[in-house]
Write an enzyme that holds these catalytic residues in place. Structure first.
Site, short mmCIF file in Angstrom:
data_model
loop_
_atom_site.label_atom_id
_atom_site.label_comp_id
_atom_site.label_asym_id
_atom_site.label_seq_id
_atom_site.Cartn_x
_atom_site.Cartn_y
_atom_site.Cartn_z
N HIS A 198 72.06 -47.05 -51.11
CA HIS A 198 72.08 -46.92 -49.76
C HIS A 198 70.83 -46.27 -49.14
O HIS A 198 70.43 -45.20 -49.76
CB HIS A 198 73.20 -46.00 -49.10
CG HIS A 198 73.59 -46.12 -47.86
ND1 HIS A 198 72.83 -45.29 -46.84
CD2 HIS A 198 74.53 -46.64 -46.88
CE1 HIS A 198 73.30 -45.61 -45.75
NE2 HIS A 198 74.19 -46.31 -45.57
N CYS A 236 71.65 -51.11 -44.65
CA CYS A 236 72.14 -50.59 -43.78
C CYS A 236 71.30 -50.57 -42.49
O CYS A 236 70.24 -50.06 -42.19
CB CYS A 236 72.36 -48.99 -44.18
SG CYS A 236 73.49 -48.17 -42.34
N HIS A 263 75.80 -53.25 -44.53
CA HIS A 263 76.26 -52.24 -43.54
C HIS A 263 75.76 -52.83 -42.05
O HIS A 263 74.47 -52.56 -41.99
CB HIS A 263 76.11 -50.68 -43.72
CG HIS A 263 76.70 -49.98 -44.79
ND1 HIS A 263 76.36 -48.73 -45.15
CD2 HIS A 263 77.59 -50.61 -45.68
CE1 HIS A 263 77.31 -48.53 -46.19
NE2 HIS A 263 78.10 -49.58 -46.67
N ASP A 308 79.93 -51.09 -39.75
CA ASP A 308 79.67 -49.69 -39.82
C ASP A 308 80.10 -48.98 -38.71
O ASP A 308 81.01 -49.47 -37.89
CB ASP A 308 78.15 -49.47 -40.19
CG ASP A 308 78.13 -48.30 -41.24
OD1 ASP A 308 78.92 -47.40 -41.27
OD2 ASP A 308 76.79 -48.05 -41.84
N HIS A 309 79.73 -47.74 -38.68
CA HIS A 309 80.21 -46.70 -37.51
C HIS A 309 80.52 -47.57 -36.33
O HIS A 309 79.69 -48.30 -35.57
CB HIS A 309 79.15 -45.84 -37.13
CG HIS A 309 78.46 -45.04 -38.38
ND1 HIS A 309 77.57 -44.08 -38.25
CD2 HIS A 309 78.86 -45.10 -39.52
CE1 HIS A 309 77.37 -43.63 -39.69
NE2 HIS A 309 78.35 -44.21 -40.47
N TYR A 322 84.48 -43.75 -37.92
CA TYR A 322 85.45 -44.61 -38.52
C TYR A 322 86.61 -44.51 -38.04
O TYR A 322 87.77 -44.76 -38.46
CB TYR A 322 85.50 -43.95 -40.09
CG TYR A 322 84.24 -44.21 -40.79
CD1 TYR A 322 83.98 -45.51 -41.39
CD2 TYR A 322 83.12 -43.24 -40.85
CE1 TYR A 322 82.72 -45.74 -42.12
CE2 TYR A 322 81.98 -43.65 -41.77
CZ TYR A 322 81.86 -44.89 -42.12
OH TYR A 322 80.69 -45.20 -42.95
C1 DNO Z 1 78.03 -43.25 -43.49
C2 DNO Z 1 77.74 -43.84 -44.72
C3 DNO Z 1 77.03 -43.19 -45.84
C4 DNO Z 1 77.13 -43.77 -47.33
C5 DNO Z 1 76.68 -43.18 -48.29
C6 DNO Z 1 76.42 -44.10 -49.71
O1 DNO Z 1 78.57 -43.61 -42.75
O2 DNO Z 1 77.02 -45.09 -44.65
O3 DNO Z 1 77.84 -41.89 -46.11
O4 DNO Z 1 78.61 -43.96 -47.55
O5 DNO Z 1 75.25 -42.95 -47.94
O6 DNO Z 1 76.37 -43.30 -50.69
#
Ligand code: DNO
Length: 349
Positions: A198, A236, A263, A308-309, A322
């Site tokens: 990531h 991401c 992501h 993602d978020h 989340y």
């Molecule tokens: C946040 C996530 C990160 C991710 C880590 C992967 O929302 O994308 O915390 O899980 O960095 O190791």
């Protein structure tokens, strides 16, 4: 592509019963949370997640994260033993059907924001980052707490760690990452797991701590350390996209066959090193979501995707970034982007 959704285990307020009702959802992204980073995961814990997922019609093929112990990152004397534990976790996960493992190599802190409930005009709230506020925080005393942070350190331990990383610098950290990859990737290759690092979030140094997976140059360097497919990326968009220097549409095309996990999220950049998180569609923020998906599909991307978020909407409260509602909207938007792009591409040929 397979559409997935992050699930934090039985304490997650978002239940598997709800996740399975999101159209096109194939599986969950989860992890074993009952042991500290560096230890071996019990097969029982792995199997429990899998059986709960299956009971709800979902797969469990992606782990986020198998965390990398700090001692591996700063190169302490127990690093070889901890790396062996990491390899053992990969063997166990592969045995129970996991195909992709997400991890990061960020020193001490995972993702960082300065505000957890940034008020948006439409009445929703979301995570936000403002460099000035961050610089005014003292990581040793700050009360800010994020779901991704390991809060088990005492003030002294944290101080010691920060000192170590400052002395190590970027080159030292890259060297320790090479040591890790040279041991772990051959095991991943052997057991059939795609490793997906990531990127650093945000993609620049914080509190004087080095961050090394931030842009095209560093990703090129990372991928060439072990030039095997299993040494791949979590792409991401919200992390890499926080820096205007990163051309995500170009990068998505270039790395499509090494991106195992996507992501997708959008942010609105309001000035240099200042942004807040928005709904997933392109028009909501500064990131060209459709352009990225088109690049990936054209490049032959065949990995896992998750929204993602999300913002907190419709009065939802819960784990920052989340909640269920906005991530579910994101998931259907993502499914639409892929459906349209794949269909158009097929007709083109
Ligand atoms: C946040 C996530 C990160 C991710 C880590 C992967 O929302 O994308 O915390 O899980 O960095 O190791």
């Amino acid at each position: 592509m397979k559409l997935t959704f992050r699930w934090y285990g039985e304490n997650d307020p978002v239940s598997l019963e709800k996740i399975r009702q999101i159209p096109k959802m194939s599986g969950i992204v989860s992890a074993v949370y009952d042991v500290p980073p560096g230890q071996v995961w019990s097969e029982e814990s792995i199997l429990k997640i899998k059986s709960l997922a299956i009971k709800n019609g979902l797969e469990f093929e992606v782990v986020e994260s198998v965390p990398v112990a700090e001692e591996i990152k700063y190169g302490g004397e127990n690093a070889p033993m901890l790396i062996e534990n990491y390899c053992e976790n990969l063997r166990r996960l592969a045995k129970h059907g996991v195909k992709c493992v997400c991890y990061n190599f960020m020193p001490v802190f995972d993702w960082l924001r300065s505000e957890l409930e940034h008020q948006n005009e439409d009445g929703s709230n979301s995570l936000a980052y403002n460099e000035e506020t961050v610089l005014s925080l003292d990581p040793l005393t700050s009360e800010l707490s994020l779901p991704g942070w390991d809060e088990s350190y005492t003030k002294n331990e944290l101080e010691g760690l920060i000192k170590k990383y400052k002395a190590l610098g970027k080159e030292g950290l890259f060297k320790n990452l090479s040591v890790f990859l040279n041991k772990v990737i051959p095991v991943a290759h052997e057991v059939g797991i795609n490793m997906a690092i990531h990127p650093d979030d945000p993609p620049w140094d914080i509190f004087g701590l080095p961050r090394i997976i931030t842009d095209e140059e560093s990703i090129d360097r990372f991928l060439s350390i072990v030039p095997l497919k299993e040494n791949g990326l979590t792409f991401c968009t919200g992390s890499l996209g926080a820096s205007k220097n990163n051309d995500l549409v170009k990068m998505a095309k270039k790395y499509a066959d090494r991106i195992h996990f996507l992501h997708l999220r959008n942010i609105k950049i309001t000035s240099d090193r200042e942004f807040y998180e928005v709904g997933h569609p392109t028009d909501c923020g500064s990131i060209d979501m459709l352009g990225i998906v088109m690049s990936l599909v054209e490049g032959g991307f065949d990995g896992y995707v998750r929204p993602d978020h999300g913002r907190m909407i419709w009065g939802e409260t819960g784990r920052y970034g989340y909640g269920l509602y906005d991530r579910a909207l994101g998931a259907t938007y993502i499914a639409g982007l892929f459906e349209a792009t794949e269909r158009l591409l097929k007709n083109d040929k």
